[in-house]
Design an enzyme around this catalytic site. Structure first.
Site, mmCIF file in Angstrom:
data_model
loop_
_atom_site.group_PDB
_atom_site.id
_atom_site.type_symbol
_atom_site.label_atom_id
_atom_site.label_comp_id
_atom_site.label_asym_id
_atom_site.label_seq_id
_atom_site.Cartn_x
_atom_site.Cartn_y
_atom_site.Cartn_z
ATOM 1 N N TYR A 247 -4.367 1.289 11.749
ATOM 2 C CA TYR A 247 -3.270 1.124 12.700
ATOM 3 C C TYR A 247 -3.594 1.838 14.007
ATOM 4 O O TYR A 247 -4.403 2.761 14.056
ATOM 5 C CB TYR A 247 -1.964 1.705 12.147
ATOM 6 C CG TYR A 247 -1.451 1.024 10.903
ATOM 7 C CD1 TYR A 247 -0.721 -0.150 10.989
ATOM 8 C CD2 TYR A 247 -1.687 1.567 9.643
ATOM 9 C CE1 TYR A 247 -0.236 -0.770 9.844
ATOM 10 C CE2 TYR A 247 -1.204 0.949 8.489
ATOM 11 C CZ TYR A 247 -0.483 -0.217 8.608
ATOM 12 O OH TYR A 247 -0.010 -0.821 7.480
ATOM 13 N N GLN B 171 -6.010 -4.711 -1.159
ATOM 14 C CA GLN B 171 -5.872 -5.843 -0.235
ATOM 15 C C GLN B 171 -5.021 -6.969 -0.810
ATOM 16 O O GLN B 171 -4.240 -7.602 -0.094
ATOM 17 C CB GLN B 171 -7.257 -6.371 0.147
ATOM 18 C CG GLN B 171 -7.989 -5.491 1.140
ATOM 19 C CD GLN B 171 -9.350 -6.053 1.516
ATOM 20 O OE1 GLN B 171 -9.916 -6.876 0.797
ATOM 21 N NE2 GLN B 171 -9.883 -5.616 2.636
ATOM 22 N N SER C 118 0.013 -7.485 5.661
ATOM 23 C CA SER C 118 -1.060 -8.348 6.158
ATOM 24 C C SER C 118 -0.751 -9.815 5.897
ATOM 25 O O SER C 118 -1.015 -10.680 6.742
ATOM 26 C CB SER C 118 -2.393 -7.964 5.510
ATOM 27 O OG SER C 118 -2.836 -6.706 5.968
ATOM 28 N N ARG D 295 -4.221 0.817 3.216
ATOM 29 C CA ARG D 295 -5.220 -0.135 3.689
ATOM 30 C C ARG D 295 -6.586 0.221 3.095
ATOM 31 O O ARG D 295 -7.473 0.738 3.771
ATOM 32 C CB ARG D 295 -5.264 -0.108 5.227
ATOM 33 C CG ARG D 295 -4.019 -0.698 5.901
ATOM 34 C CD ARG D 295 -4.037 -2.203 5.830
ATOM 35 N NE ARG D 295 -2.873 -2.817 6.419
ATOM 36 C CZ ARG D 295 -2.750 -3.154 7.704
ATOM 37 N NH1 ARG D 295 -3.712 -2.889 8.544
ATOM 38 N NH2 ARG D 295 -1.662 -3.751 8.129
ATOM 39 N N ASP E 237 -1.228 -6.362 -0.267
ATOM 40 C CA ASP E 237 -0.814 -5.983 1.085
ATOM 41 C C ASP E 237 0.140 -7.012 1.694
ATOM 42 O O ASP E 237 -0.282 -7.973 2.334
ATOM 43 C CB ASP E 237 -2.059 -5.814 1.959
ATOM 44 C CG ASP E 237 -1.759 -5.244 3.330
ATOM 45 O OD1 ASP E 237 -0.561 -5.092 3.665
ATOM 46 O OD2 ASP E 237 -2.714 -4.951 4.074
#
Length: 304
Positions: free
Chosen positions: A167, A67, A73, A62, A70
């Site tokens: 998390y 990004q 996500s 993360r 990911d």
């Protein structure tokens, strides 16, 4: 003959049919997929024995640079959106407040447990549909995110559960017992509860006990997005919809697949970006100095 194979779910993450892929992997081949490597060390070791290079996409760190790769996500965004529609479809009422000649209809009250990507998308979607939305997370720093979307953050007298990489961290049983005691009163006033809490490599924590479910009003709904990881609700049955003392509990599987167009678009873009990182000059390069490569590499040259 392929140098690189890209899948949605590799053998360990695809228990129904994935084992058939093991014998097809050859030494030096590269497999990129969601592999669930933290759950079953023995199964992951079997992957290493194939001498293939395997990357687990759910281990994408993360960080800002990663990004666009990911996949968790991306899929959580879709699951959070869809979870609200699932809840709305099973509720015996509208979500929005409505003033009519026949009287005023009160808005539905929704509780989102877990304010990660899925939880935030659920809050945003429920607010757009006119519901009154409450949300809870172990990490108090998520309060600002909840309130920015028009939700109300539930504050319990507990220690922070913030972990690494954005998390929540696993807590001891005494913490969860106290959390359940405080949460019961909150849950009893809700029309729907959507649970999204997961801890990487572990069974999902129980956030909604049988007692809490039984305290909910008749006709209310629970959508447990953690059903595949054991469920956040004590009475969830993975892949089933049941009714427990007037409350509908839904344990959906692979929710993003119910939005296949955008699931495919987002997943393929994530993977394409990851491939661009790995391929240099037309060759696959395993650069262990790169944080993203190092963090996602599960097996290489027979080693775990």
């Amino acid at each position: 003959t392929a140098d690189v194979i890209v899948q949605v779910r590799a053998p360990r993450a695809n228990p129904d049919a994935g084992s058939a892929d093991l014998d097809r992997l050859r030494p030096g081949q590269c497999l990129i997929a969601q592999c669930d490597p933290l759950t079953d060390a023995q199964a992951t070791a079997a992957l290493a024995a194939r001498q293939a290079t395997i990357f687990a996409l759910e281990l994408i760190p993360r960080i800002t640079r990663a990004q666009s790769m990911d996949v968790l996500s991306s899929m959580a965004t879709l699951a959070g959106y869809k979870s609200v529609l699932i809840a709305a479809n099973h509720l015996p009422q509208m979500l929005q407040m409505l003033m009519t000649a026949a009287g005023t209809l009160a808005p539905a009250k929704l509780l989102i447990l877990g304010v990660g990507v899925a939880g935030l998308q659920a809050i945003a979607t429920a607010r757009r549909l006119g519901a009154v939305v409450h949300a809870y997370d172990l990490r108090p720093e998520t309060r600002e995110q909840v309130e920015s979307l028009g939700g109300k953050f539930v504050v319990l007298d507990l220690e922070s559960g913030a972990g690494e990489g954005g998390y929540a961290r696993a807590m001891d049983e005494a913490f969860y017992t106290r959390q359940r005691e405080l949460m019961r009163d909150v849950v009893s006033g809700m029309d729907a509860v959507i649970t999204t809490a997961a801890v990487p490599g572990r069974k999902a924590p129980i956030l909604l006990t049988r007692e809490m479910v039984e305290a909910m009003p008749p006709g209310s709904v629970v959508v447990d997005l953690a059903a595949e990881r054991g469920g956040n609700c004590e009475v969830t049955r993975c892949g089933e919809t049941i009714i427990h003392q007037g409350v509908t509990i839904i344990g959906p599987l692979n929710v993003p697949s119910e939005l296949p167009k955008h699931a495919s678009q987002m997943y393929s873009n994530n993977v394409a970006t990851f491939l661009k990182l790995l391929v240099k000059g037309g060759q696959l390069v395993v650069d262990l100095d790169d944080e993203i490569v190092r963090g996602t590499l599960v097996t290489h040259a027979g080693e775990l």
